[in-house]
Design an enzyme around this catalytic site. Structure first.
Site, PDB file in Angstrom:
ATOM      1  N   TYR A  31      61.285  -9.969 -16.073  1.00 28.72           N
ATOM      2  CA  TYR A  31      62.220  -9.750 -17.209  1.00 28.72           C
ATOM      3  C   TYR A  31      63.507  -8.983 -17.043  1.00 28.72           C
ATOM      4  CZ  TYR A  31      58.525 -11.854 -20.380  1.00 28.72           C
ATOM      5  OH  TYR A  31      57.671 -12.571 -20.927  1.00 28.72           O
TER       6      TYR A  31
ATOM      7  N   GLU B  13      28.804  -2.683  -8.902  1.00 29.96           N
ATOM      8  CA  GLU B  13      29.316  -3.771  -9.450  1.00 29.96           C
ATOM      9  C   GLU B  13      29.606  -3.699 -11.054  1.00 29.96           C
ATOM     10  OE1 GLU B  13      27.764  -7.655  -8.816  1.00 29.96           O
ATOM     11  OE2 GLU B  13      28.692  -8.623 -10.375  1.00 29.96           O
TER      12      GLU B  13
ATOM     13  N   ASP C  27      25.209  -6.973  -7.752  1.00 29.27           N
ATOM     14  CA  ASP C  27      23.996  -8.004  -8.240  1.00 29.27           C
ATOM     15  C   ASP C  27      23.721  -8.833  -6.899  1.00 29.27           C
ATOM     16  OD1 ASP C  27      24.144  -7.506 -10.690  1.00 29.27           O
ATOM     17  OD2 ASP C  27      25.337  -9.244 -11.321  1.00 29.27           O
TER      18      ASP C  27
END
Lengths: 361, 361
Positions: free
Chosen positions: B93, B189, B241
Site C-alpha cells: 500500500y 503440532e 500427528d
C-alpha cells in the site's frame, strides 16, 4: 459454578436411574439445535433458542447413542472433579475404551458432546471440554489473573510487559479474572495490524486493551472478550478489513454468534461490540486503495441482506452492505498505509474513537 | 547487524548511482530463487543455494521493476533507521504513493521484497519487513528478554508464570534474548496437546520448554526455535500427528525449510530438530486407534519418497514412510488418550525422551 454443573449432571443421571428402577423407559431431553429454533432479540443481543426440544428415549434404535450420552456426561463429571480437561479429539479417543459404546468417528462424539452441552445449558468449557484450536492475543492495559495449576497460587499476568510479544489466550478462560483501567477493548482482524499497534504502544496512548483475533475469532477468544467486557463494563470496538467477510463473518460472529451453535451463543456473543471500521464510507472518505469484489463477495452480500437475522434487524448495516455492493470494491485495513505507515494510529483511530456513536451497530 | 544491513543497502545503491554518473547501464544481481538452484547438505542442515544468479539490468523493459526494487530498498532503509516495521501488505500500500513505480498487485510487491531479501542475503525481518501472520506459543522454563519499544528498558518475560495461558511469539524475533536451564525444546503440532501439557505443567517435570506450532509453523515460530536452540545449545524434539502431513510438511519444513524459499532457509531451518513421534512404529507399539489413509495421503507419501531431497537423504525416513504406506493408516497425537488422558505425559513422553538416539532424523 463447577458444583452447579456437577449437580446438573447428577440430577439428569439420577432421573434416568430412577426410571429404570421403576421399570419405565428412561429419556433425556435437550434443546433442538438448529436455525429453525432461533430468534434474534436486540435486547438480549444474540441468536436465542426458542423452546423446541428433542427427546432421546431409550429404545432398541437409540440404545447406543443413549449409552454414549451417559458416558459423555460421566466423562465430564470426572473431568470437573479431577480438575482436568479433554479436547474434542481426546474425548473421542477415550471412548475407544467404552466397549460397545465406543464412537466410530469423531463427528459422532462431537455431536453427542454438543447434545450434553445443550442439555446442561452451559458451554462445553464448563464441562471440562476444551476446543482444539488456540487463538487470540492480548497486549495493553490489562492484568489477567490466573492461578498456578499445581500450587493454586495466584498469578498476575501484566499485558503491558510483553514487549513486542503478547499474552496468548488459553483454550478455556472460565477461571480467569481481570484488573484494568482501560477505556475500551480494540479487537483487530489481522496480526499485522495488531503488531503495528503493539510496536507503537497504541494501547498506552489510547488507554485500551488490544486483541488480535487472527480472522474469525475462536471460541476462547470470543468468550475472553465477552467475560472481560462484562466484568469490567468495557465497550468493544471492532476493527476489520472492509469486506463482506469482515462484516458478515468476523464481526457478526463475534457480536451475536452463529446459527448452528445457538445453544451456546449466550456465552460466546459480545453484544457490546460495535463496528469501528473499515466501513464502505471510510473507503470513500479516506480515498483508500481498493480491490474489486469477486462474484463470491457479491453473493455473500446478497445472502446477508436476504437471510441474516442480524443484518435484517439493522438498517445501518443494510445501507452499508448496499453501498459496498454498488461500489463493487473492498479495502483491507492495511490500505490506510497509503497515507503513511502510522497514519492508522496517528489519525484514523483517534478520529474514529472520538465518535463511537457513529460506529455501525 | 542493523548497521551491516544498512551498509549493504547503501553499497548496492551507490553502485547503481556511480554507474549512472559514468553513463553506464546500472544493474542489480541476486541469487536465483528456485529448486534448481538448491542442494541438501546434511552437515549444513538445510536446502542450500547453489551459485546461480539472476541479474536485473536497467533496460526499457525492466525499468519499472528496477525502480521498484530501488524504492523497496529505500523503504527498508527508512524502516531500519526509524526502528519501524512494515508488513508485506503495508509495503504494497505504501507503494501507492510511488507514482509510476506503484505496484498494481501485492504478489508483485511480495516478489520484489523476496528479491531484495535474497540480494542482501538476510531474512526480510532484518530489513524491517514482518510477516502478516502470527503463530507459536510458549510455556515453560524460559525467560524471554525483550525491550520496551518506547523506553528501551529491558523486559524479562518469564514463561513459567502464565498459568493456563502462554507467551505469544511476536512476528519478528531478531531482537530477543533468552535465559534458560531447560534440557530440551518440545515443539508440538496441536494446540489441544499443548494445552494438556501446560495444564499439567509437564515443562516442570521434564525441565523443558513447550512450543505450540499450531500446524505448519510460521516464519516467526521457526526463527524463534532456531535462535533459541542455537544460542542455548538445546536439542529440539518434534511431536506431531503420525501422518504424511506431520512428517512431510510440518517436521520437514521446520527442520530443513522449503524449496521455494531457499534463500532464507539458512535462517529459518532448525537442523537440530529430531522427530520424537508419533511414528508408524508407535502406532504398532502403542496399539493406537487409527484412521485409514486417503488417496491424497498415499500420493503425498509417494511424492516424498520420490522427490524430496531430505527424505531421499535419510534411509530411516524412507523406511518409516514405506511402513505407513503399507499400514494404510495414520494416527493423531491425541490417539494416546485411548490409554487414559494423561498417558501421554506419564508414559509416552518419558519413555521416548529416555532414548533420543532412537528418534527419526
Amino acid at each position: 459454578m463447577k458444583n452447579k454443573v456437577l449437580e446438573g449432571i447428577k440430577d439428569k443421571a439420577t432421573g434416568v436411574y430412577k426410571k429404570i428402577l421403576k421399570k419405565k423407559t428412561p429419556e433425556l431431553d435437550m434443546p433442538l439445535r438448529s436455525l429453525s429454533n432461533v430468534k434474534y432479540d436486540e435486547k438480549e443481543g444474540y441468536f436465542e433458542l426458542l423452546g423446541k426440544k428433542k427427546e432421546r428415549t431409550l429404545t432398541v434404535g437409540t440404545i447406543k447413542t443413549f449409552a454414549q450420552t451417559l458416558r459423555m456426561m460421566s466423562l465430564s463429571k470426572d473431568l470437573i472433579q479431577q480438575d482436568d480437561i479433554a479436547s474434542k479429539r481426546e474425548a473421542y479417543y477415550i471412548s475407544k475404551n467404552w466397549k460397545e459404546a465406543m464412537f466410530n468417528a469423531q463427528p459422532d462424539s462431537d455431536s453427542v458432546m454438543d447434545d450434553v452441552e445443550a442439555m446442561m445449558m452451559v458451554n462445553r468449557e464448563q464441562l471440562g471440554f476444551i476446543p482444539e484450536e488456540k487463538g487470540g492475543e492480548i497486549a495493553g492495559q490489562l492484568i489477567v489473573i490466573d492461578q498456578d495449576t499445581e500450587t493454586k497460587k495466584e498469578l498476575r499476568i501484566d499485558c503491558t510487559k510483553f514487549g513486542s510479544g503478547a499474552y496468548s489466550i488459553p483454550t478455556s478462560v472460565e477461571h480467569l479474572k481481570f484488573e484494568t483501567n482501560a477505556k475500551f477493548i480494540l479487537a483487530i482482524e489481522t496480526a499485522g495490524m495488531f503488531q503495528r499497534l503493539v510496536k507503537h504502544k497504541y494501547w498506552k496512548k489510547a488507554n485500551c486493551i488490544l486483541i488480535s483475533m487472527g480472522g474469525v475469532p475462536t471460541r476462547a477468544c470470543r468468550r475472553f472478550i465477552r467475560r472481560l467486557a462484562d466484568t469490567k463494563k468495557l465497550p468493544v470496538y471492532v476493527f476489520t478489513d472492509g469486506d463482506p467477510y469482515g462484516y458478515g463473518s468476523i464481526y457478526r460472529t463475534l457480536k451475536v454468534g452463529s446459527g448452528n451453535a445457538a445453544h451456546i451463543n449466550k456465552y460466546f456473543c459480545v453484544p457490546q461490540a460495535r463496528f469501528l471500521g473499515v466501513t464502505p464510507q471510510d473507503i470513500v472518505d479516506y480515498k483508500l486503495p481498493t480491490h474489486p469484489l469477486k462474484e463470491v463477495d457479491l453473493k455473500k452480500i446478497k445472502d446477508l441482506l436476504k437471510n441474516d437475522p442480524f443484518i435484517l434487524h439493522h438498517k445501518e448495516w443494510q445501507k452499508a452492505l448496499k453501498q459496498m455492493y454498488e461500489m463493487k470494491a473492498r479495502a483491507e485495513q492495511q490500505a490506510l498505509a497509503k497515507w503513511g505507515l502510522n497514519y492508522v494510529l496517528e489519525k484514523y483511530l483517534p478520529n474514529k474513537i472520538k465518535h463511537p456513536e457513529k460506529f455501525l451497530p
